[in-house]
Design a protein around this motif. Structure first.
Motif, short mmCIF file in Angstrom:
data_model
loop_
_atom_site.label_atom_id
_atom_site.label_comp_id
_atom_site.label_asym_id
_atom_site.label_seq_id
_atom_site.Cartn_x
_atom_site.Cartn_y
_atom_site.Cartn_z
N ALA A 128 74.65 39.88 41.91
CA ALA A 128 73.33 39.71 42.54
C ALA A 128 73.15 40.74 43.65
N GLY A 129 74.19 40.94 44.46
CA GLY A 129 74.11 41.95 45.52
C GLY A 129 73.99 43.36 44.97
N LEU A 130 74.74 43.63 43.91
CA LEU A 130 74.70 44.96 43.28
C LEU A 130 73.29 45.28 42.80
N TRP A 131 72.66 44.34 42.13
CA TRP A 131 71.32 44.59 41.59
C TRP A 131 70.30 44.73 42.71
N ALA A 132 70.45 43.93 43.78
CA ALA A 132 69.53 44.07 44.92
C ALA A 132 69.64 45.46 45.52
N MET A 133 70.86 45.96 45.65
CA MET A 133 71.04 47.30 46.21
C MET A 133 70.49 48.36 45.27
N ALA A 134 70.65 48.14 43.97
CA ALA A 134 70.10 49.09 43.00
C ALA A 134 68.58 49.14 43.09
N SER A 135 67.96 47.99 43.36
CA SER A 135 66.49 47.98 43.46
C SER A 135 66.00 48.76 44.67
N LEU A 136 66.87 48.94 45.67
CA LEU A 136 66.48 49.65 46.88
C LEU A 136 66.93 51.11 46.90
N PRO A 141 62.20 53.44 37.85
CA PRO A 141 61.62 52.16 38.30
C PRO A 141 62.70 51.20 38.79
N ALA A 142 62.40 50.49 39.87
CA ALA A 142 63.38 49.60 40.49
C ALA A 142 63.08 48.13 40.25
N TRP A 143 61.87 47.82 39.75
CA TRP A 143 61.48 46.41 39.65
C TRP A 143 62.39 45.58 38.73
N PRO A 144 62.96 46.15 37.63
CA PRO A 144 63.81 45.29 36.79
C PRO A 144 65.01 44.74 37.56
N TRP A 145 65.57 45.55 38.46
CA TRP A 145 66.75 45.09 39.20
C TRP A 145 66.36 44.03 40.22
N VAL A 147 63.85 41.84 39.89
CA VAL A 147 63.61 40.61 39.13
C VAL A 147 64.94 39.99 38.70
N ALA A 148 65.86 40.83 38.22
CA ALA A 148 67.17 40.32 37.81
C ALA A 148 67.91 39.70 38.98
N THR A 149 67.77 40.30 40.17
CA THR A 149 68.41 39.75 41.37
C THR A 149 67.90 38.34 41.66
N GLY A 150 66.59 38.17 41.64
CA GLY A 150 66.02 36.85 41.92
C GLY A 150 66.42 35.81 40.90
N LEU A 151 66.43 36.20 39.62
CA LEU A 151 66.82 35.25 38.58
C LEU A 151 68.27 34.82 38.75
N LEU A 152 69.16 35.79 39.00
CA LEU A 152 70.57 35.45 39.14
C LEU A 152 70.81 34.62 40.40
N ALA A 153 70.19 35.01 41.52
CA ALA A 153 70.37 34.23 42.75
C ALA A 153 69.84 32.81 42.58
N GLY A 154 68.73 32.66 41.87
CA GLY A 154 68.20 31.32 41.62
C GLY A 154 69.13 30.48 40.78
N LEU A 155 69.67 31.07 39.71
CA LEU A 155 70.60 30.34 38.85
C LEU A 155 71.87 29.96 39.61
N LEU A 156 72.34 30.86 40.48
CA LEU A 156 73.56 30.56 41.24
C LEU A 156 73.33 29.47 42.27
N THR A 157 72.20 29.49 42.97
CA THR A 157 71.96 28.44 43.97
C THR A 157 71.78 27.09 43.30
#
Length: 629
Positions: A128-136, A141-145, A147-157
């Motif tokens: 999740a952290g890796l993808w968030a950093m990739a988006s920044l 385009p950075a939006w896929p990373w 979106v993937a970050t939010g989905l993974l963080a949501g599933l983990l929480t």
């Protein structure tokens, strides 16, 4: 490597196969296997979270430990495969954008870290952290990373509260400290938050019965997490803390010597490293590898964002230092953590990855095989003898104390949910009171299957005074099985609740001082007031509390030491009642006090965690027992 891109693609294929998820075992009986079965079964139980049960694992907890329970193996495997392939796609994108060294370096370091062992829940949080950093930081385009970050963080929480919070902490730190344009940060943060909400909205409406249940789940889960450091701590070899400090020193050197950009990226992972350290150094032993595996894997992710030779050498130095410490930590004499060469060969030769890939391709057959093995194991782990027939003859819900759930379900009996899932994890007064309400309510379970089993030198009776008063008030013995040290209790109609009076007397004693108990037949609640020092208060949240013991001298037998939980002990140990055998439990339910405590003393751990002076408050209850002869 840039001149031979085929080598990079070959390494990426190797990485994809080596890290393929799988090898999940069948369900089984026992302490850990029971809660793993439970988090798989609860996904199908409806809106019970917060209203009937809480645990550090949430409604989607089965994703972290999928088993062949009603399709959960396929769902869990899909989660891990999707996460794995998303990271593979990120590496492929890096290769296509001529960041070949970075992609290959990360792939190689991850493979080596996984050879040493990275715990799955921490690997998921790192992704999740890796993808968030990739988006920044990665080219658009950075939006896929995001979106993937939010989905993974949501599933983990929704899967495990502590892992989810760890992943969110990395993501939040990344958005706060990474050197990216403010507008880009805002867009990516909005996409991440939207994806996280898209996960949580259906989870909320499917598994929680309103906002009250949701916040109660958060509260109870936090209670379990907060009590963990005091209730589950074990100190095998305190000197191994120096190994953790060596890892911390390696990261400190990296932060001091690295460039500004790499320093910021590394800082974002520090919350996860702290969570992994605390997890590993409460239980220690095999749990300590959760910290060292995480410490070895973080440099692999850092490598993807290196920009020059200096950065790459610094990251390689950090990875090498952490790996060296982990190898030393695991290969100490008598550590019990040695990783076999066969397991290493299995991983590096791709045998494990190919085996797991085969399981995925034949998932229906593999899942059916695991389900059959699980049913066989569960059916043999239930209540002994004819007890299942006795229960079915007067059918009702069955509570299993202190932890066996799989065997209960395998016997086809209706399982009673408890607020902390298993009684042994009701570490705090709040959880003890919530569990007591289950057994004192009008809708209490009809049966209790009681296994007289201890854990970490804890006694079944001393941990939860409120719960045991409720059980003594509202249940009677239906059957006993002395060879297995088990009892079957049946709910009785009515039953007056035991009341606790005001403080009758107070006494201040020194740790290790013997205190006489009242053996006249009255039942007392002796509230043990432990006062943590400044170091003790800090250690509870950043390290652990070593075990606190009560040594008891009973009417018969030699003195013995029993571990107590500081939080529930402050609510009152039930003195002088201390049943330790099935015969003594039976006597207690017959209102006889067999082998009571004559005197006791509190033994504090070394290290200055608590003040040596202990405040005892004595409160008499309305329950009286026939004194021991």
């Amino acid at each position: 490597m840039r001149d031979k891109p085929w080598a990079a693609w070959l390494l990426l294929v190797y990485y994809a196969i080596a890290g393929w998820p799988g090898d999940y075992p069948p369900i089984a009986t026992g302490l850990d296997d029971s809660w793993i079965y439970a988090i798989n079964a609860l996904f199908h139980a409806g809106p019970v979270f917060g209203s009937e049960v809480a645990f550090t694992y949430g409604p989607l907890g089965f994703l972290l430990h999928p088993r062949a329970v009603e399709g959960n193996l396929a769902r869990g495997l899909a989660f891990w495969i999707a996460m794995h392939l998303t990271t593979v796609a990120l590496l492929a994108s890096s290769i296509l954008r001529k960041r070949v060294w970075q992609a290959c370096g990360m792939a190689a370091l991850v493979i080596l870290a996984q050879t040493l062992e990275v715990w799955p829940e921490y690997w998921a949080a790192m992704n999740a952290g890796l993808w968030a950093m990739a988006s920044l930081l990665m080219p658009l385009p950075a939006w896929p990373w995001a979106v993937a970050t939010g989905l993974l963080a949501g599933l983990l929480t929704a899967g495990k509260l502590t892992s989810g919070v760890a992943s969110l902490s990395i993501v939040a730190a990344a958005f706060l400290v990474l050197p990216a344009p403010l507008n880009r940060k805002r867009r990516m943060a909005a996409l991440t938050a939207g994806a996280l909400a898209a996960v949580w909205l259906p989870v909320y409406f499917s598994h929680f019965n309103g906002a009250g249940s949701f916040f109660r789940w958060l509260k109870w889960s936090s209670e379990i997490s907060s009590g963990y450091a005091a209730a589950m701590s074990i100190v095998f070899q305190p000197e191994t803390l120096w190994n953790a400090l060596a890892v911390a020193f390696s990261y400190a050197v990296f932060l001091a010597a690295g460039g500004s950009r790499m320093r910021r990226i590394a800082l974002a992972f520090l919350p996860l490293l702290f969570v992994a350290f605390r997890h590993g150094y409460v239980r220690q032993g095999i749990h300590s590898t959760s910290f060292y595996g995480t410490a070895c894997a973080v440099p692999a992710l850092l490598f993807l964002f290196t920009e020059n030779r200096r950065d790459r050498l610094a990251v390689l130095g950090l990875a090498g230092a952490c790996a060296a410490v982990m190898l030393y930590h695991c290969n100490r004499p008598n550590s019990g953590l040695h990783r076999s060469l066969a397991a290493t060969r299995d991983h590096l030769s791709l045998s494990k990855g190919l085996r797991r890939l085969g399981q995925t391709l034949n998932l229906a057959e593999h899942s059916a095989e695991l389900a059959a093995m699980g049913r066989a194991a569960a059916s043999g782990g239930g209540p002994p003898g004819r007890w299942p027939e006795i229960i079915r003859a007067d059918f009702g819900r069955v509570a299993s104390l202190p932890w066996e759930i799989t065997g209960l379900a395998g016997s086809g009996l209706s399982w009673q949910l408890l607020p902390s899932l298993q009684l042994y994890s009701a570490y705090t007064q709040e959880l003890d009171r919530a569990t007591a309400r289950v057994f004192a309510s009008e809708d209490r379970p009809k049966w209790i299957w009681l296994m007289n089993a201890g854990f970490d030198r804890r006694s079944l009776f001393t941990d939860n005074p409120e719960t045991w008063l409720a059980i003594l008030d509202h249940y009677t013995v239906a059957a006993t099985h002395s060879p297995a040290s088990q009892m079957l209790l049946r709910a009785k109609p009515g039953g007056a609740a035991t009341k606790t009076g005001p403080v009758a007397r107070r006494s201040a004693v020194e740790a290790g001082m013997w205190v006489d108990a009242d053996t006249s037949g009255a039942l007392w609640r002796v509230e043990v007031g432990l006062q943590p020092t400044a170091w003790g208060r800090l250690a509870r949240y950043v390290y652990q509390w070593p075990p606190v013991f009560i040594e008891v001298d009973r009417a018969r037998g030699d003195p013995l030491k029993i571990r107590i939980l500081p939080d529930t002990a402050s609510a009152g140990l039930l003195m002088p009642l201390l049943p330790l055998s099935i015969e003594e439990f039976s006597a207690a339910f017959a209102n006889r006090m067999d082998n009571p405590v004559k005197r006791f003393r509190i033994l504090l751990p070394q290290g200055g965690y608590f003040d040596n002076s202990i405040q005892l408050r004595w409160k008499q209850t309305t329950r009286d027992f026939t004194p021991a002869p």
